[in-house]
Design an enzyme around this catalytic site. Structure first.
Site, PDB file in Angstrom:
ATOM      1  N   GLU A  84     -25.120  -8.053 -42.909  1.00  0.00           N
ATOM      2  CA  GLU A  84     -25.815  -6.793 -42.617  1.00  0.00           C
ATOM      3  C   GLU A  84     -27.326  -6.849 -42.801  1.00  0.00           C
ATOM      4  OE1 GLU A  84     -23.990  -3.677 -44.914  1.00  0.00           O
ATOM      5  OE2 GLU A  84     -22.164  -3.725 -43.724  1.00  0.00           O
ATOM      6  N   GLU A  99     -15.522  -6.265 -42.445  1.00  0.00           N
ATOM      7  CA  GLU A  99     -15.378  -5.289 -43.536  1.00  0.00           C
ATOM      8  C   GLU A  99     -14.891  -3.964 -42.968  1.00  0.00           C
ATOM      9  OE1 GLU A  99     -18.840  -4.540 -46.022  1.00  0.00           O
ATOM     10  OE2 GLU A  99     -19.335  -6.677 -46.056  1.00  0.00           O
TER      11      GLU A  99
HETATM   12  C1  FCB Z   1     -21.382  -2.856 -46.959  1.00  0.00           C
HETATM   13  C2  FCB Z   1     -21.717  -4.086 -47.769  1.00  0.00           C
HETATM   14  C3  FCB Z   1     -20.725  -4.402 -48.847  1.00  0.00           C
HETATM   15  C4  FCB Z   1     -20.214  -3.153 -49.521  1.00  0.00           C
HETATM   16  C5  FCB Z   1     -19.756  -2.136 -48.503  1.00  0.00           C
HETATM   17  C6  FCB Z   1     -19.190  -0.885 -49.093  1.00  0.00           C
HETATM   18  O1  FCB Z   1     -22.542  -2.317 -46.418  1.00  0.00           O
HETATM   19  O2  FCB Z   1     -21.786  -5.209 -46.925  1.00  0.00           O
HETATM   20  O3  FCB Z   1     -21.326  -5.298 -49.736  1.00  0.00           O
HETATM   21  O4  FCB Z   1     -21.151  -2.671 -50.371  1.00  0.00           O
HETATM   22  O5  FCB Z   1     -20.807  -1.803 -47.664  1.00  0.00           O
END
Ligand code: FCB
Length: 422
Positions: A164, A327
């Site tokens: 990110e 994620e």
């Molecule tokens: C994302 C991050 C991860 C975690 C999630 C909830 O932005 O990559 O590390 O904090 O959010």
């Protein structure tokens, strides 16, 4: 009922600073997050990652949890300052030993290691020379990627260079909410962007030359917009807002990091949490407000499974590369109940909705090949400290004890049925 392609990969994810602790052990150097979290007022409750989920000592238990859930892959990050304590080429053997243990245990358990090289814990030594403002950081990153690529050759085949960029640059160098806590003017901020893109390009080349069969991606995020109705013009409004920034709309765009990168990516990692509805108005695309009382997670993020259908569809249309959801998840106000268990019906409901939406996106043509749940265990949620629990497994921080939540058992069944039970 959800349906996933044959061979679909099911996993869970974590990141070094959020789970490891052991910040002064094994020759690890200091990271920007050590300094930031120890600066009063920066992290909620005064928390830091000093101990975190203590995975530096308890990683064997984490591997066992993955095994118990029957997962095929584990996405975790290597702490750059464990491998390169000063950010230079004085490599730290102890760091390699630590990750060797994890990688070998995963392989032995039949779980593919998916390694993120940079999940925000920049060596402080590099920050002292400007961090991402300085092009030197991109070259140091490439050297680190090349060295790690050589070391884990044949054992680690899937790599995420950077997690990110939108967040660590935006919040670390723009708004100052994350380490290193800077609020830089526009042109310096743009320099950080250029250096992060360069870091990815150079690291991708280094990993490919270490082993031609390496698969390299990055974990992107951005604002996902989905159509407010099934009218084609609303679909077009959502598509445009996902990639292009109209006047007055401040957003993290997927296009900002992915455009022009196709030949440096073997796949795209997408971190998907929430989105927003769009419609085509008289003056072009516009956002649709959430109705009063709309469901929200403990982070206050809206529950929008539609993002999991449309985000991958739009990204697939634009780039045509294989996609992995690197994620997805939510934080809940979890605690251990009187029966000693952790009941998290909201997480199960959320996952059911998002996985069904993902299955719809795949049915509509998005080439999504795997899904990593964020997170394996509860962990240090950056500026939010330990208050936000994202894990399938609860962590009692004072003791380090892990308690699989109800959702862990639910996820195991979902994975066992290749998603058909969802
Ligand atoms: C994302 C991050 C991860 C975690 C999630 C909830 O932005 O990559 O590390 O904090 O959010």
């Amino acid at each position: 009922m959800a349906q996933f392609p044959k061979g679909f990969l099911w996993g869970a994810a974590s990141a070094s600073y959020q789970i490891e602790g052991g910040v002064k052990e094994g020759g690890r150097g200091e990271s920007v997050w050590d300094v930031f979290s120890h600066t009063p007022g920066k992290v909620r409750y005064g928390d830091s990652g000093d101990l975190a989920a203590d995975s530096y000592h308890r990683w064997r238990e984490d591997v066992q949890l993955l095994k118990d859930m029957g997962l095929g892959a584990y996405r975790f990050s290597m702490a750059w300052p464990r491998i390169a304590p000063n950010g230079d080429t004085n490599w730290n053997q102890n760091g390699f030993d630590y990750y060797d243990g994890i990688v070998d245990a995963l392989l032995e358990a039949g779980i593919e290691p998916w390694v993120t090289l940079y999940h925000w814990d920049l060596p402080q030594a590099l920050q002292n020379r400007g961090g991402w403002q300085n092009e030197e950081t991109a070259h140091a990153f490439a050297a680190y990627a090349g060295r790690v690529g050589e070391h884990f050759k044949g054992r680690v085949r899937h790599w995420l260079t950077i997690n990110e960029p939108q967040c660590f640059i935006g919040m670390g160098y723009g708004t100052g909410e994350h380490a290193p806590g800077l609020t830089l003017p526009g042109e310096v901020y743009d320099q950080c962007w250029r250096n992060a893109r360069l870091a990815h390009v150079l690291a991708s080349d280094a990993l490919h030359s270490a082993d031609g069969s390496n698969q390299v991606g990055l974990a992107s995020t951005g604002d996902i917009w989905y159509p407010a109705s099934d009218r084609e013009e609303d679909v077009e409004a959502a598509r445009q807002l996902t990639f292009a920034r109209p006047e007055g709309v401040d957003s993290f765009l997927f296009g900002m990091i992915l455009d022009g990168m196709a030949d440096k990516l073997d796949f795209i990692g997408m971190n998907v949490y929430h989105g927003r509805a769009a419609r085509m108005g008289g003056n072009g695309p516009e956002a649709v407000d959430f109705p009063a009382g709309y469901p929200r997670t403990a982070m206050d993020w809206p529950v929008t499974p539609q993002a999991m259908e449309w985000g991958p569809r739009f990204v697939h249309e634009r780039y045509g590369l294989p996609i992995y959801i690197t994620e997805n998840g939510l934080s809940c106000r979890d605690w251990a109940a009187l029966d000693g268990k952790v009941h998290d019906p909201n997480r199960i409901d959320f996952l059911t909705r998002y996985l069904r939406a993902l299955s719809a996106g795949i049915a509509a043509g998005a080439d999504v090949r795997g899904y990593f749940h964020w997170a394996l265990t509860d962990n240090f949620e950056w500026a939010e400290g330990y208050g936000q629990r994202f894990g399938l497994v609860y962590v009692d921080y004072p003791t380090g004890e892990r308690i699989p939540k109800d959702s862990a058992a639910w996820y195991r069944e979902a994975v066992k049925s290749s998603g058909a039970a969802v």
